[in-house]
Design an enzyme around this catalytic site. Structure first.
Site, PDB file in Angstrom:
ATOM      1  N   CYS A 109     -19.115  35.799  -1.489  1.00  0.00           N
ATOM      2  CA  CYS A 109     -17.796  35.800  -0.705  1.00  0.00           C
ATOM      3  C   CYS A 109     -17.549  37.300  -0.203  1.00  0.00           C
ATOM      4  O   CYS A 109     -17.299  37.474   0.879  1.00  0.00           O
ATOM      5  CB  CYS A 109     -16.694  35.379  -1.514  1.00  0.00           C
ATOM      6  N   CYS A 110     -17.822  38.161  -1.383  1.00  0.00           N
ATOM      7  CA  CYS A 110     -17.698  39.585  -0.669  1.00  0.00           C
ATOM      8  C   CYS A 110     -18.891  40.190   0.362  1.00  0.00           C
ATOM      9  O   CYS A 110     -18.327  40.818   1.337  1.00  0.00           O
ATOM     10  CB  CYS A 110     -17.808  40.742  -2.005  1.00  0.00           C
ATOM     11  N   CYS A 190      -8.545  41.911  -1.583  1.00  0.00           N
ATOM     12  CA  CYS A 190      -8.204  40.594  -1.040  1.00  0.00           C
ATOM     13  C   CYS A 190      -7.028  40.013  -1.959  1.00  0.00           C
ATOM     14  O   CYS A 190      -7.041  40.173  -3.114  1.00  0.00           O
ATOM     15  CB  CYS A 190      -9.295  39.783  -0.957  1.00  0.00           C
ATOM     16  N   CYS A 193      -7.748  38.033  -5.149  1.00  0.00           N
ATOM     17  CA  CYS A 193      -8.674  38.774  -5.967  1.00  0.00           C
ATOM     18  C   CYS A 193      -8.220  39.942  -6.735  1.00  0.00           C
ATOM     19  O   CYS A 193      -8.660  41.002  -7.383  1.00  0.00           O
ATOM     20  CB  CYS A 193     -10.164  39.065  -5.373  1.00  0.00           C
ATOM     21  N   CYS A 218     -17.571  45.615  -4.860  1.00  0.00           N
ATOM     22  CA  CYS A 218     -17.752  44.259  -4.029  1.00  0.00           C
ATOM     23  C   CYS A 218     -19.179  44.320  -3.264  1.00  0.00           C
ATOM     24  O   CYS A 218     -19.488  43.266  -2.665  1.00  0.00           O
ATOM     25  CB  CYS A 218     -16.689  44.329  -2.911  1.00  0.00           C
TER      26      CYS A 218
END
Length: 247
Positions: A109-110, A190, A193, A218
């Site tokens: 995702c990162c 985010c 997170c 990340c």
């Protein structure tokens, strides 16, 4: 390239701005260090370029900071977004909150939301400035003030600063501060997170707090280990056609 380890943050920034001009930009997520860099840079060159990555999962307070910078410094913040098709494919394959399930999916995702957009932006620049400090985490202990990596120069003028140095500069120059700090967030990323922390925790403890013994990075500044890289590469191959893998 000169050795800047004994130079002040202002001296490093002055050299960078005069050397690279419009091909340099400050990268920020509007945390305290990034705001100090923006304030310091605009005192040297009011037309310095500033960019940020809008991952699509940012807290509203971060969007407020984009407008705060625009109004305070007169800077049209350049906003970089992830590729919509990559995000859509990732969510279709793994769900919207994949990052909670395992470290590799969080890294994926990162990578899609942060690393790849950054790579595309850096491909248009000769140098970029960040607000990293060596005392933030063990993985950042050896960062240089100026280093050349992958054909681009990375500049960390605050590398040898302490957190108190940052606070002192903010007070001295009345630098705008991200609203989430007042709510107990020492590090901001985010929305899903990032959480507030307790006084006994280190400043990165609120990032990906559900992970145990995982590096709190990340992939933008510190690359994951080889095994994780291979796992993420395999997941990327699943969600994107081979023809779209290159940046």
């Amino acid at each position: 390239m000169p050795n800047f380890e004994s130079a002040t943050a202002e001296e490093v920034l002055s050299w960078a701005l005069s050397t690279y001009g419009d091909s340099l930009a400050v990268s920020t997520s509007f945390q305290k260090e990034g705001m100090v860099v923006i304030d310091m840079a605009t005192r040297i060159n009011p037309r310095v370029r500033v960019f940020t990555i809008d991952t699509g999962r940012l807290p509203e307070e971060t969007h407020q900071m984009m407008e705060t910078v625009r109004q305070r410094y007169g800077i049209p913040v350049e906003i970089v977004f992830p590729e919509a098709s990559e995000v859509e494919s990732m969510i279709a394959t793994h769900g919207p909150n994949l990052f909670y399930r395992e470290v590799t999916l969080r890294k994926l995702c990162c990578h899609i939301r942060k690393v790849r957009p950054l790579e595309r932006k850096l491909a248009t620049l000769s140098a970029w400035v960040v607000g990293l400090r060596r005392s933030q985490t063990e993985s950042r202990a050896d960062i240089a003030k100026v280093e050349s990596r992958d054909a681009i120069v990375k500049i960390s003028p605050l590398a040898d600063w302490s957190s108190q140095d940052v606070e002192d500069y903010i007070l001295r120059h009345d630098v705008p501060v991200h609203p989430l700090y007042a709510k107990g967030f020492p590090s901001i990323g985010c929305g899903p997170c990032t959480r507030a922390t307790f006084d006994c925790e280190d400043e990165r403890a609120g990032r990906w707090w559900w992970e145990q013994d995982a590096e709190k990075e990340c992939g933008i500044h510190i690359a994951p280990n080889g095994q994780v890289v291979r796992q993420v590469d395999a997941l990327i191959a699943e969600i994107r056609p081979a023809s779209s893998v290159s940046v």
